[in-house]
Design a protein around this motif. Structure first.
Motif, short mmCIF file in Angstrom:
data_model
loop_
_atom_site.label_atom_id
_atom_site.label_comp_id
_atom_site.label_asym_id
_atom_site.label_seq_id
_atom_site.Cartn_x
_atom_site.Cartn_y
_atom_site.Cartn_z
N SER A 44 45.04 34.65 31.75
CA SER A 44 43.98 33.66 31.53
C SER A 44 42.64 34.22 32.00
O SER A 44 42.59 35.08 32.88
N ILE A 45 41.59 33.73 31.41
CA ILE A 45 40.25 34.18 31.80
C ILE A 45 40.01 33.86 33.27
O ILE A 45 39.42 34.66 34.01
N GLU A 46 40.48 32.70 33.73
CA GLU A 46 40.27 32.30 35.12
C GLU A 46 40.91 33.28 36.09
O GLU A 46 40.31 33.67 37.10
N GLN A 47 42.15 33.70 35.78
CA GLN A 47 42.83 34.64 36.65
C GLN A 47 42.19 36.03 36.60
O GLN A 47 42.13 36.74 37.61
N ILE A 48 41.70 36.43 35.43
CA ILE A 48 41.02 37.72 35.33
C ILE A 48 39.70 37.69 36.09
O ILE A 48 39.34 38.66 36.77
N LYS A 49 38.97 36.58 36.01
CA LYS A 49 37.73 36.45 36.79
C LYS A 49 38.01 36.60 38.28
O LYS A 49 37.27 37.26 39.00
N ALA A 50 39.10 35.96 38.74
CA ALA A 50 39.46 36.05 40.15
C ALA A 50 39.84 37.48 40.53
O ALA A 50 39.50 37.96 41.62
N GLU A 51 40.54 38.17 39.64
CA GLU A 51 40.91 39.57 39.87
C GLU A 51 39.67 40.44 40.01
O GLU A 51 39.56 41.26 40.95
N LEU A 52 38.71 40.27 39.11
CA LEU A 52 37.51 41.10 39.12
C LEU A 52 36.64 40.81 40.34
O LEU A 52 36.03 41.73 40.91
N GLU A 53 36.59 39.56 40.77
CA GLU A 53 35.82 39.23 41.97
C GLU A 53 36.40 39.92 43.20
O GLU A 53 35.67 40.45 44.04
N TYR A 54 37.72 39.94 43.28
CA TYR A 54 38.39 40.62 44.39
C TYR A 54 38.10 42.12 44.36
O TYR A 54 37.79 42.73 45.39
N MET A 55 38.16 42.73 43.17
CA MET A 55 37.89 44.15 43.04
C MET A 55 36.45 44.48 43.42
O MET A 55 36.18 45.51 44.07
N GLN A 56 35.52 43.63 43.04
CA GLN A 56 34.12 43.85 43.41
C GLN A 56 33.92 43.73 44.92
O GLN A 56 33.15 44.48 45.52
N TYR A 57 34.64 42.80 45.53
CA TYR A 57 34.60 42.66 46.99
C TYR A 57 35.11 43.93 47.67
O TYR A 57 34.49 44.42 48.63
N LEU A 58 36.21 44.47 47.18
CA LEU A 58 36.75 45.70 47.75
C LEU A 58 35.76 46.85 47.60
O LEU A 58 35.56 47.65 48.52
N ASN A 59 35.14 46.93 46.42
CA ASN A 59 34.17 48.00 46.17
C ASN A 59 32.97 47.88 47.11
O ASN A 59 32.49 48.88 47.64
N LEU A 60 32.50 46.66 47.33
CA LEU A 60 31.37 46.45 48.24
C LEU A 60 31.71 46.86 49.67
O LEU A 60 30.84 47.23 50.45
N ASN A 61 33.00 46.79 49.99
CA ASN A 61 33.46 47.17 51.33
C ASN A 61 34.03 48.59 51.36
O ASN A 61 34.77 48.95 52.28
N GLU A 62 33.68 49.37 50.33
CA GLU A 62 33.97 50.81 50.26
C GLU A 62 35.47 51.12 50.25
O GLU A 62 35.88 52.20 50.69
N PHE A 63 36.26 50.18 49.72
CA PHE A 63 37.67 50.51 49.50
C PHE A 63 37.77 51.27 48.19
O PHE A 63 37.25 50.82 47.16
N PRO A 64 38.43 52.44 48.18
CA PRO A 64 38.45 53.28 46.97
C PRO A 64 39.36 52.72 45.86
O PRO A 64 40.57 52.87 45.90
N SER A 65 38.75 52.06 44.92
CA SER A 65 39.48 51.54 43.77
C SER A 65 38.58 51.61 42.54
O SER A 65 37.37 51.78 42.66
#
Length: 307
Positions: free
Chosen positions: A62-83
């Motif tokens: 679902s778009i909602e679940q993908i949006k939540a996935e991408l927000e989490y990935m962006q959070y990890l990137n902002l915190n310099e987690f290598p993904s």
């Protein structure tokens, strides 16, 4: 995993992928199928740099679940987690959709991961320790993550999913009864911030890329199974190739992984003793997803691999 009928339709040609890639800047003639499992994934190049187009049917995600996935990935990137990171389309969107006679396709694009995949037969104790450290770092960041918009599903949603699948298959009474026992146990254990949060759920070797020349770091892909669960099950699913092996060397490798994990996160011994309980959940979930994958209508003109 997507339904098999959806996979057959999606792999019938590259037409959908070729239409979807038009939403992003790309080098013409570089699009090629990479894999199809839970999603269709195509590799392509932009200015001779590799990227990946991922898309699925609306009924499989679902778009909602993908949006939540991408927000989490962006959070990890902002915190310099290598993904890997999501890439905006030409219109500035992270998600694009395409209507077709079969239904709606939902697409995203990710950067490529640096490094190489390791093999469970040749991985070293040092690499195992760094692998565990990487997962511990991920969980440490998850403890402080609070989504702004959409929220990923939790283990409760997967239990409901499993129940609905098993109920469609009357011969799977044993699986349904086992699900009841596992559900009861999960409801009985603590869900504090130190043991429970948003996990990757598929932190296996095919989803992490090793870079030895960067202090043994791992680059992580495939967050589309992320859910709220106990951190312990992320360890159990990551170590799936090792945890049932009685070989002394495998036990040594597991201990190295746990040592690395404990350098970032607290992991009590009583939680380790519960690993077999978490495995019961994991095995049921894999079985339920496989059953659902095989639920399909009659498909005409099937490819040779379908038979």
């Amino acid at each position: 995993m997507m339904k098999l009928e959806n996979m057959v339709r999606g792999l019938a040609s590259d037409t959908i992928a070729k239409r979807l890639i038009q939403f992003w800047e790309h080098d013409k003639g570089t699009l090629e199928l990479w894999r199809a499992s839970s999603n269709f994934v195509y590799a392509f190049e932009r200015n001779q740099v590799q990227y990946f187009l991922r898309f699925s049917f609306e009924q499989d995600n679902s778009i909602e679940q993908i949006k939540a996935e991408l927000e989490y990935m962006q959070y990890l990137n902002l915190n310099e987690f290598p993904s890997v990171i999501p890439i905006k389309s030409l219109s500035g969107e992270l998600i694009e959709t395409l209507m077709s006679p079969e239904g709606t396709y939902i697409a995203v694009v990710f950067s490529a991961a640096n490094g190489i995949n390791l093999d469970s037969d040749t991985i070293t104790e040092k690499q195992m320790e760094e692998w565990g450290k990487s997962l511990g770092s991920l969980h440490c960041l998850s403890k402080n993550f609070e989504p702004v918009s959409e929220r990923r599903n939790s283990w409760v949603d997967t239990v409901h999913f499993m129940e609905s699948v098993f109920q469609k298959h009357p011969t799977e009474l044993i699986a349904l009864e086992e699900l009841g026992r596992v559900n009861t146990w999960l409801q009985s254990i603590p869900t504090g911030n130190d043991v429970y949060g948003l996990i990757h759920y598929d932190f296996q070797l095919d989803n992490i890329f090793f870079e030895e020349n960067k202090n043994y770091s791992f680059n992580v892909i495939d967050f589309d199974d992320a859910m709220y669960h106990w951190y312990a099950i992320d360890i159990v699913t990551a170590l799936d190739d090792f945890i049932d092996d009685d070989n002394p060397h495998s036990k040594l490798l597991i201990q190295s992984f746990l040592n690395g994990y404990r350098s970032k996160m607290v992991l009590e011994n009583d939680v380790v003793t519960q690993f077999p309980q978490y495995q019961r959940y994991s095995n049921l979930y894999k079985f339920a997803k496989l059953l659902r994958t095989l639920e399909c209508e009659e498909i005409n003109d099937t490819p040779p691999w379908f038979d």
